[in-house]
Design a protein around this motif. Structure first.
Motif, PDB file in Angstrom:
ATOM      1  N   LYS A   1      70.635  22.776   8.185  1.00  0.00           N
ATOM      2  CA  LYS A   1      71.504  22.887   9.356  1.00  0.00           C
ATOM      3  C   LYS A   1      71.872  24.342   9.625  1.00  0.00           C
ATOM      4  CE  LYS A   1      75.814  21.043  11.270  1.00  0.00           C
ATOM      5  NZ  LYS A   1      76.981  20.146  11.026  1.00  0.00           N
ATOM      6  N   GLN A   2      72.169  25.099   8.560  1.00  0.00           N
ATOM      7  CA  GLN A   2      72.535  26.507   8.739  1.00  0.00           C
ATOM      8  C   GLN A   2      71.348  27.332   9.230  1.00  0.00           C
ATOM      9  OE1 GLN A   2      75.658  27.590   8.504  1.00  0.00           O
ATOM     10  NE2 GLN A   2      76.310  25.521   7.957  1.00  0.00           N
ATOM     11  N   ILE A   3      70.174  27.098   8.675  1.00  0.00           N
ATOM     12  CA  ILE A   3      68.974  27.803   9.138  1.00  0.00           C
ATOM     13  C   ILE A   3      68.687  27.460  10.600  1.00  0.00           C
ATOM     14  CG2 ILE A   3      66.486  28.061   8.831  1.00  0.00           C
ATOM     15  CD1 ILE A   3      67.947  29.423   6.634  1.00  0.00           C
ATOM     16  N   HIS A   4      68.881  26.199  10.951  1.00  0.00           N
ATOM     17  CA  HIS A   4      68.651  25.767  12.336  1.00  0.00           C
ATOM     18  C   HIS A   4      69.608  26.473  13.290  1.00  0.00           C
ATOM     19  CE1 HIS A   4      67.573  23.193  15.685  1.00  0.00           C
ATOM     20  NE2 HIS A   4      68.832  22.847  15.843  1.00  0.00           N
ATOM     21  N   HIS A   5      70.860  26.647  12.888  1.00  0.00           N
ATOM     22  CA  HIS A   5      71.824  27.357  13.729  1.00  0.00           C
ATOM     23  C   HIS A   5      71.358  28.789  13.997  1.00  0.00           C
ATOM     24  CE1 HIS A   5      75.463  24.575  12.644  1.00  0.00           C
ATOM     25  NE2 HIS A   5      74.652  24.049  13.533  1.00  0.00           N
ATOM     26  N   LEU A   6      70.947  29.488  12.943  1.00  0.00           N
ATOM     27  CA  LEU A   6      70.495  30.870  13.113  1.00  0.00           C
ATOM     28  C   LEU A   6      69.248  30.932  13.977  1.00  0.00           C
ATOM     29  CD1 LEU A   6      71.025  32.402   9.542  1.00  0.00           C
ATOM     30  CD2 LEU A   6      72.634  32.213  11.452  1.00  0.00           C
TER      31      LEU A   6
ATOM     32  N   LEU B   1      65.415  28.170   0.438  1.00  0.00           N
ATOM     33  CA  LEU B   1      66.098  28.311   1.719  1.00  0.00           C
ATOM     34  C   LEU B   1      67.435  29.023   1.566  1.00  0.00           C
ATOM     35  CD1 LEU B   1      65.370  24.835   3.369  1.00  0.00           C
ATOM     36  CD2 LEU B   1      64.465  27.059   4.063  1.00  0.00           C
ATOM     37  N   LEU B   2      68.130  28.772   0.469  1.00  0.00           N
ATOM     38  CA  LEU B   2      69.391  29.468   0.226  1.00  0.00           C
ATOM     39  C   LEU B   2      69.172  30.971   0.091  1.00  0.00           C
ATOM     40  CD1 LEU B   2      71.219  27.041  -2.218  1.00  0.00           C
ATOM     41  CD2 LEU B   2      72.176  27.965  -0.114  1.00  0.00           C
ATOM     42  N   VAL B   3      68.160  31.361  -0.685  1.00  0.00           N
ATOM     43  CA  VAL B   3      67.850  32.781  -0.838  1.00  0.00           C
ATOM     44  C   VAL B   3      67.413  33.370   0.499  1.00  0.00           C
ATOM     45  CG1 VAL B   3      66.319  34.438  -1.970  1.00  0.00           C
ATOM     46  CG2 VAL B   3      67.273  32.542  -3.284  1.00  0.00           C
ATOM     47  N   CYS B   4      66.631  32.614   1.251  1.00  0.00           N
ATOM     48  CA  CYS B   4      66.188  33.071   2.573  1.00  0.00           C
ATOM     49  C   CYS B   4      67.391  33.320   3.482  1.00  0.00           C
ATOM     50  CB  CYS B   4      65.263  32.027   3.188  1.00  0.00           C
ATOM     51  SG  CYS B   4      64.704  32.421   4.849  1.00  0.00           S
ATOM     52  N   TYR B   5      68.359  32.422   3.462  1.00  0.00           N
ATOM     53  CA  TYR B   5      69.570  32.575   4.276  1.00  0.00           C
ATOM     54  C   TYR B   5      70.340  33.824   3.847  1.00  0.00           C
ATOM     55  CZ  TYR B   5      74.314  31.602   5.948  1.00  0.00           C
ATOM     56  OH  TYR B   5      75.559  31.709   6.525  1.00  0.00           O
ATOM     57  N   LEU B   6      70.537  34.017   2.544  1.00  0.00           N
ATOM     58  CA  LEU B   6      71.293  35.172   2.047  1.00  0.00           C
ATOM     59  C   LEU B   6      70.556  36.472   2.343  1.00  0.00           C
ATOM     60  CD1 LEU B   6      72.488  33.676  -1.367  1.00  0.00           C
ATOM     61  CD2 LEU B   6      73.885  34.106   0.671  1.00  0.00           C
TER      62      LEU B   6
END
Length: 570
Positions: free
Chosen positions: A289-294, A229-234
């Motif tokens: 939480k960050q992925i949900h925001h996006l 998920l971190l790589v996906c976010y970046l």
């Protein structure tokens, strides 16, 4: 004579002492089999003897820092780091000594994750990229809603996990390209960086991150999920900056799908402000939480986007009734859900039921959301009036101005909902003027935050879509030009939105509605007849080949048939 011979050959009986092979020393000392003092860029041993130091071979393995409690997670990190070879070395900024680094981030509750693995450095350019990521990119990523635990998680994983490290370096390099491109247009250049930076460098680290991610051990462990998920976010941030919004959305869809595959119960307590989590679960909650925001904010630039679990989230907020907000962050989450509902209602052009299993609502969803917006406003103002040190700081915070701005524009959009109602927007002039004042406050805070008028990027949606809505829906000539002034003040990019394209579209709308290329400015809104007003408008950023980028806009007029398509150069 025999005694003489025994003395002459005595040396042959002594075993020859071989120095151990130096694995950390320079190439010259390795060949000479002597201990190297490891001085950089040339060791003192070579310089003192007049030899040429041939430099060092960088180690592709992670250097172990202070030993804490060994766990399976630490062993998995070691295994992943060992997968890096000499052709694709793991890199780092090496900005902190291990003890200092761990001491600085001890409050992240990572002590149960095992040994801290700090990856070694392999070059000044890559080191500078990591410095840039830590000093600028992390700061910009969640500017509107700063979250220190989230920033610490990005720091920790970019220092310890190769896949995240390369994704972070790719983002930093393209982020720096983005800033340099803007600086070049303003007459400023950074030769020291430009001379070392190659155009393919961001893509190299991007592809390397994918390779390392694919090599992760199979399974659905929380650690593997967090890294993915971190790589996906970046990657989502990377592709937005690269101008490839389609690919960015694909990464976001992948992250959302991965979250939906995880048991919902495992995150049930993450949404509570007073929830106390630690270790991997706390990290997974922050990433989710960050992925949900996006995911929730994507409706601001994608007409057909439906956030995951939007109905369930909406119903959970309805259950709050008049419960007071416990924090500014909770108020922001509640408003984001309401704003998402407003945009979904407008984008789909029909009313939807909050759940598929419920009977039809006694009133429309529009009326329900309007009621919730009013409730939110009351609870929000009560929160700001609370006594105590935290409440006293709310009134001047940029997030407060941004939330008020988004609340007001959501109220305007919902009250102006429906075909053939373009003239109704003239009644909302006081609200539009209030929005422009709030947007000016947010823009000023944004400029203070960035420290200059340099271009900035964030994957979060802030005030650019709001300025776009004001520019195309408020026909007051002065208000429109105030919007253009804010948009032109500083190059800002929020996910797929950027201030230059937004300003160009608003300029074109002014030209169309005011006539004569916008040169003969109208003096009041009533001078723009209904048939000359643009009702539905959308635009797409197009970048094909070396020629300048352009915008393709599609629009219809109120009370008139036909779809108009134009191409705008930017």
């Amino acid at each position: 004579m025999d005694e003489m011979k025994s003395k002459n050959y005595a040396w042959r009986k002594k075993p020859r002492k071989f120095a151990p092979k130096s694995r950390l020393g320079c190439k010259t000392c390795k060949i000479r089999r002597i201990k190297c003092d490891l001085s950089r860029p040339s060791c003192l041993k070579c310089r003192s003897t007049g030899r040429t130091c041939d430099g060092y071979n960088e180690m592709p393995l992670a250097c172990k820092a202070e030993r804490i409690q060994p766990t399976q997670y630490a062993r998995e990190i070691v295994d992943r780091v060992d997968s890096c070879d000499s052709d694709h070395p793991c890199t780092t900024a090496s900005a902190y000594e291990p003890t200092r680094w761990h001491s600085k981030y001890h409050d992240l509750n990572l002590q149960n994750l095992g040994s801290l693995m700090v990856l070694p450095v392999t070059g000044s350019t890559q080191a500078e990229a990591m410095y840039f990521f830590q000093d600028i990119s992390i700061k910009d990523l969640n500017e509107y809603r700063p979250c220190e635990p989230w920033r610490k998680i990005l720091m920790f994983f970019s220092q310890t996990v190769p896949a995240v490290r390369h994704a972070a370096m790719a983002l930093a390099l393209i982020h720096r390209n983005y800033l340099d491109r803007d600086s070049h247009e303003r007459g400023y250049q950074s030769p020291s960086w430009k001379d070392r930076l190659q155009d393919k460098a961001p893509l190299i680290h991007y592809n390397r991150a994918i390779e390392l991610l694919l090599n992760l051990e199979s399974g659905d462990s929380a650690e593997t999920t967090a890294v993915t998920l971190l790589v996906c976010y970046l990657f989502t941030c990377f592709d937005h900056l690269a101008g490839d919004d389609v690919q960015a959305v694909k990464h976001l869809r992948g992250g959302v799908a991965l979250l939906r595959s995880i048991e919902t119960a495992s995150f049930s307590h993450c949404t509570s402000d007073n929830a106390q989590s630690s270790g991997v679960h706390a990290i997974l909650c922050q990433v989710a939480k960050q992925i949900h925001h996006l995911d929730m904010q994507a409706v601001m630039f994608l007409v057909d986007w439906t956030p995951a679990n939007i109905q369930e989230t909406f119903m959970s907020h309805l259950a709050l009734d008049d419960s007071p907000f416990r924090s500014l962050d909770q108020a922001a989450d509640h408003l984001q859900n309401l704003l998402t509902q407003v945009m979904r209602l407008r984008n789909t052009n029909y009313q939807i039921s909050p759940t598929d299993t419920m009977s039809p609502l006694p009133s429309s969803l529009k009326d329900i959301v309007l009621g919730q917006l009013e409730t939110w406003s009351n609870l929000f103002e009560n929160l700001l009036q609370q006594d105590g040190p935290s409440g006293s700081d709310f009134g001047t915070g940029p997030l407060v101005s941004l939330l008020r701005l988004q609340h007001t524009i959501a109220w305007i959009l919902l009250n102006g909902y429906g075909p053939g109602r373009e003239m109704d927007y003239d009644k909302f002039l006081p609200q539009f003027q209030q929005c422009v004042a709030l947007a000016g406050e947010v823009a000023a805070a944004h400029q203070r935050y960035s420290g200059s008028s340099r271009s900035t990027f964030t994957p979060e949606i802030g005030f650019l879509p709001v300025l776009y809505i004001i520019g195309v829906k408020c026909r007051h000539p002065i208000v429109r030009r105030q919007v253009l002034s804010i948009l032109r003040r500083q190059l800002i990019r929020e996910a797929a939105w950027d201030s230059i394209s937004t300003a160009r579209v608003v300029e074109r709308v002014i030209e169309i509605e005011e006539g004569a290329g916008g040169e003969q400015m109208v003096h009041c809104m009533e001078q723009i007849p209904v048939w000359q007003r643009i009702e539905a408008l959308s635009y797409t950023y197009v970048r094909r080949g070396p020629p300048a980028a352009r915008l393709e806009i599609t629009y219809t007029f109120c009370a008139r048939e036909g779809v108009h398509i134009e191409s705008l150069m930017i």
